[in-house]
Scaffold this motif. Sequence first.
Motif, PDB file in Angstrom:
ATOM      1  N   LYS A 148      -5.632  -6.160   8.191  1.00  0.00           N
ATOM      2  CA  LYS A 148      -5.507  -6.271   9.648  1.00  0.00           C
ATOM      3  C   LYS A 148      -4.134  -5.865  10.189  1.00  0.00           C
ATOM      4  CE  LYS A 148      -6.614  -9.218  13.600  1.00  0.00           C
ATOM      5  NZ  LYS A 148      -6.148  -8.193  14.475  1.00  0.00           N
ATOM      6  N   PRO A 149      -3.027  -6.263   9.563  1.00  0.00           N
ATOM      7  CA  PRO A 149      -1.732  -5.813  10.099  1.00  0.00           C
ATOM      8  C   PRO A 149      -1.598  -4.289  10.120  1.00  0.00           C
ATOM      9  CG  PRO A 149      -1.406  -7.595   8.532  1.00  0.00           C
ATOM     10  CD  PRO A 149      -2.857  -7.206   8.465  1.00  0.00           C
ATOM     11  N   ILE A 150      -2.126  -3.637   9.107  1.00  0.00           N
ATOM     12  CA  ILE A 150      -2.069  -2.171   9.067  1.00  0.00           C
ATOM     13  C   ILE A 150      -2.965  -1.596  10.153  1.00  0.00           C
ATOM     14  CG2 ILE A 150      -2.586  -0.123   7.673  1.00  0.00           C
ATOM     15  CD1 ILE A 150      -1.806  -1.873   5.207  1.00  0.00           C
ATOM     16  N   HIS A 151      -4.167  -2.145  10.286  1.00  0.00           N
ATOM     17  CA  HIS A 151      -5.096  -1.696  11.323  1.00  0.00           C
ATOM     18  C   HIS A 151      -4.488  -1.874  12.705  1.00  0.00           C
ATOM     19  CE1 HIS A 151      -8.323  -2.369  14.278  1.00  0.00           C
ATOM     20  NE2 HIS A 151      -8.875  -1.337  13.665  1.00  0.00           N
ATOM     21  N   ASP A 152      -3.897  -3.029  12.928  1.00  0.00           N
ATOM     22  CA  ASP A 152      -3.299  -3.313  14.236  1.00  0.00           C
ATOM     23  C   ASP A 152      -2.164  -2.341  14.553  1.00  0.00           C
ATOM     24  OD1 ASP A 152      -5.083  -5.385  14.505  1.00  0.00           O
ATOM     25  OD2 ASP A 152      -3.609  -6.964  14.084  1.00  0.00           O
ATOM     26  N   TRP A 153      -1.420  -1.949  13.547  1.00  0.00           N
ATOM     27  CA  TRP A 153      -0.315  -1.016  13.762  1.00  0.00           C
ATOM     28  C   TRP A 153      -0.831   0.399  14.034  1.00  0.00           C
ATOM     29  CZ3 TRP A 153       1.638   3.236  10.976  1.00  0.00           C
ATOM     30  CH2 TRP A 153       2.863   3.706  11.446  1.00  0.00           C
ATOM     31  N   VAL A 154      -1.889   0.800  13.335  1.00  0.00           N
ATOM     32  CA  VAL A 154      -2.441   2.156  13.464  1.00  0.00           C
ATOM     33  C   VAL A 154      -3.279   2.314  14.728  1.00  0.00           C
ATOM     34  CG1 VAL A 154      -4.069   3.783  12.394  1.00  0.00           C
ATOM     35  CG2 VAL A 154      -2.378   2.614  10.994  1.00  0.00           C
ATOM     36  N   LYS A 155      -3.884   1.267  15.192  1.00  0.00           N
ATOM     37  CA  LYS A 155      -4.824   1.304  16.324  1.00  0.00           C
ATOM     38  C   LYS A 155      -4.293   2.058  17.545  1.00  0.00           C
ATOM     39  CE  LYS A 155      -8.664  -0.298  18.301  1.00  0.00           C
ATOM     40  NZ  LYS A 155      -9.690   0.710  18.308  1.00  0.00           N
ATOM     41  N   PRO A 156      -3.049   1.818  17.989  1.00  0.00           N
ATOM     42  CA  PRO A 156      -2.566   2.551  19.173  1.00  0.00           C
ATOM     43  C   PRO A 156      -2.513   4.068  18.981  1.00  0.00           C
ATOM     44  CG  PRO A 156      -1.147   0.674  18.727  1.00  0.00           C
ATOM     45  CD  PRO A 156      -2.089   0.798  17.567  1.00  0.00           C
ATOM     46  N   PHE A 157      -2.418   4.518  17.752  1.00  0.00           N
ATOM     47  CA  PHE A 157      -2.360   5.953  17.487  1.00  0.00           C
ATOM     48  C   PHE A 157      -3.739   6.615  17.564  1.00  0.00           C
ATOM     49  CE2 PHE A 157       1.322   4.131  15.337  1.00  0.00           C
ATOM     50  CZ  PHE A 157       2.330   4.913  15.863  1.00  0.00           C
ATOM     51  N   GLU A 158      -4.780   5.794  17.493  1.00  0.00           N
ATOM     52  CA  GLU A 158      -6.147   6.324  17.529  1.00  0.00           C
ATOM     53  C   GLU A 158      -6.380   7.129  18.802  1.00  0.00           C
ATOM     54  OE1 GLU A 158     -10.743   4.728  17.208  1.00  0.00           O
ATOM     55  OE2 GLU A 158      -9.121   3.289  17.428  1.00  0.00           O
TER      56      GLU A 158
ATOM     57  N   VAL B 189       0.818  -1.226   0.000  1.00  0.00           N
ATOM     58  CA  VAL B 189       0.000   0.000   0.000  1.00  0.00           C
ATOM     59  C   VAL B 189       0.846   1.269   0.000  1.00  0.00           C
ATOM     60  CG1 VAL B 189      -1.963  -1.137   1.090  1.00  0.00           C
ATOM     61  CG2 VAL B 189      -0.335   0.130   2.501  1.00  0.00           C
ATOM     62  N   ALA B 190       2.163   1.126   0.010  1.00  0.00           N
ATOM     63  CA  ALA B 190       3.029   2.300  -0.062  1.00  0.00           C
ATOM     64  C   ALA B 190       2.907   2.976  -1.428  1.00  0.00           C
ATOM     65  CB  ALA B 190       4.480   1.911   0.204  1.00  0.00           C
ATOM     66  N   GLU B 191       2.440   2.262  -2.422  1.00  0.00           N
ATOM     67  CA  GLU B 191       2.310   2.790  -3.772  1.00  0.00           C
ATOM     68  C   GLU B 191       0.942   3.455  -3.920  1.00  0.00           C
ATOM     69  OE1 GLU B 191       2.681   3.846  -7.527  1.00  0.00           O
ATOM     70  OE2 GLU B 191       0.950   2.667  -6.970  1.00  0.00           O
ATOM     71  N   PRO B 192       0.893   4.740  -4.266  1.00  0.00           N
ATOM     72  CA  PRO B 192      -0.378   5.474  -4.330  1.00  0.00           C
ATOM     73  C   PRO B 192      -1.429   4.867  -5.263  1.00  0.00           C
ATOM     74  CG  PRO B 192       1.460   7.009  -4.468  1.00  0.00           C
ATOM     75  CD  PRO B 192       2.044   5.620  -4.535  1.00  0.00           C
ATOM     76  N   GLN B 193      -1.013   4.343  -6.422  1.00  0.00           N
ATOM     77  CA  GLN B 193      -2.004   3.773  -7.339  1.00  0.00           C
ATOM     78  C   GLN B 193      -2.635   2.513  -6.754  1.00  0.00           C
ATOM     79  OE1 GLN B 193       0.335   3.542 -10.931  1.00  0.00           O
ATOM     80  NE2 GLN B 193      -0.410   5.537 -11.619  1.00  0.00           N
ATOM     81  N   ARG B 194      -1.892   1.770  -5.963  1.00  0.00           N
ATOM     82  CA  ARG B 194      -2.480   0.592  -5.311  1.00  0.00           C
ATOM     83  C   ARG B 194      -3.508   1.014  -4.270  1.00  0.00           C
ATOM     84  NH1 ARG B 194       3.048  -1.553  -4.685  1.00  0.00           N
ATOM     85  NH2 ARG B 194       3.535  -2.318  -6.750  1.00  0.00           N
ATOM     86  N   ARG B 195      -3.239   2.105  -3.584  1.00  0.00           N
ATOM     87  CA  ARG B 195      -4.230   2.608  -2.616  1.00  0.00           C
ATOM     88  C   ARG B 195      -5.489   3.064  -3.348  1.00  0.00           C
ATOM     89  NH1 ARG B 195       0.463   5.055  -0.452  1.00  0.00           N
ATOM     90  NH2 ARG B 195      -0.241   7.121  -1.109  1.00  0.00           N
ATOM     91  N   GLN B 196      -5.323   3.667  -4.514  1.00  0.00           N
ATOM     92  CA  GLN B 196      -6.499   4.068  -5.303  1.00  0.00           C
ATOM     93  C   GLN B 196      -7.308   2.841  -5.723  1.00  0.00           C
ATOM     94  OE1 GLN B 196      -4.450   6.339  -8.385  1.00  0.00           O
ATOM     95  NE2 GLN B 196      -5.426   8.209  -7.621  1.00  0.00           N
ATOM     96  N   ILE B 197      -6.623   1.788  -6.101  1.00  0.00           N
ATOM     97  CA  ILE B 197      -7.316   0.548  -6.481  1.00  0.00           C
ATOM     98  C   ILE B 197      -8.078  -0.007  -5.281  1.00  0.00           C
ATOM     99  CG2 ILE B 197      -6.956  -1.871  -7.147  1.00  0.00           C
ATOM    100  CD1 ILE B 197      -4.623  -0.828  -8.948  1.00  0.00           C
ATOM    101  N   LEU B 198      -7.455  -0.003  -4.117  1.00  0.00           N
ATOM    102  CA  LEU B 198      -8.138  -0.483  -2.909  1.00  0.00           C
ATOM    103  C   LEU B 198      -9.363   0.376  -2.600  1.00  0.00           C
ATOM    104  CD1 LEU B 198      -5.093  -1.351  -0.617  1.00  0.00           C
ATOM    105  CD2 LEU B 198      -6.599  -2.950  -1.836  1.00  0.00           C
ATOM    106  N   ASP B 199      -9.238   1.692  -2.786  1.00  0.00           N
ATOM    107  CA  ASP B 199     -10.389   2.576  -2.575  1.00  0.00           C
ATOM    108  C   ASP B 199     -11.548   2.194  -3.490  1.00  0.00           C
ATOM    109  OD1 ASP B 199      -9.066   4.044  -0.631  1.00  0.00           O
ATOM    110  OD2 ASP B 199      -8.473   5.652  -2.009  1.00  0.00           O
ATOM    111  N   LEU B 200     -11.248   1.915  -4.747  1.00  0.00           N
ATOM    112  CA  LEU B 200     -12.301   1.504  -5.691  1.00  0.00           C
ATOM    113  C   LEU B 200     -12.918   0.171  -5.285  1.00  0.00           C
ATOM    114  CD1 LEU B 200     -10.828   2.360  -9.208  1.00  0.00           C
ATOM    115  CD2 LEU B 200     -12.761   3.453  -8.057  1.00  0.00           C
TER     116      LEU B 200
END
Length: 113
Positions: free
Chosen positions: A79-89, A14-25
């Motif tokens: 889930k790995p990304i969510h788990d990493w971001v969760k403490p920052f919430e 997901v570090a690549e912006p176009q892949r994030r755009q694909i995930l958004d779609l």
Amino acid sequence: MARLATTSDAFNAVAEPQRRQILDLLAQGERSVNEIAALLELKQPQVSKHLRVLREVGLVAMREAGQQRLYRLQGEGLKPIHDWVKPFEHLWRERFDRLADYLKELQTQEKEK
């Protein structure tokens, strides 16, 4: 330090912006490669390469419908990304609460003037 392959984990993928755009779609629903390419104004081979990376790390699943391949988001792969971001919430919620309190204080001071 050598850079990890984009297929090593969800973070690199997901570090690549176009892949994030694909995930958004794909978060909006299942789509074909051609539909994704048209919506993002990319060439089909480029989208196919991105989808391959996303599939390899478990963020996207594919099913065949006749001659068409349809892709959908695999939420579990995030889930790995969510788990990493969760403490920052908590940190961000606390900061936004303090900002809201400060803005209320400013409004109160302005009314008193």
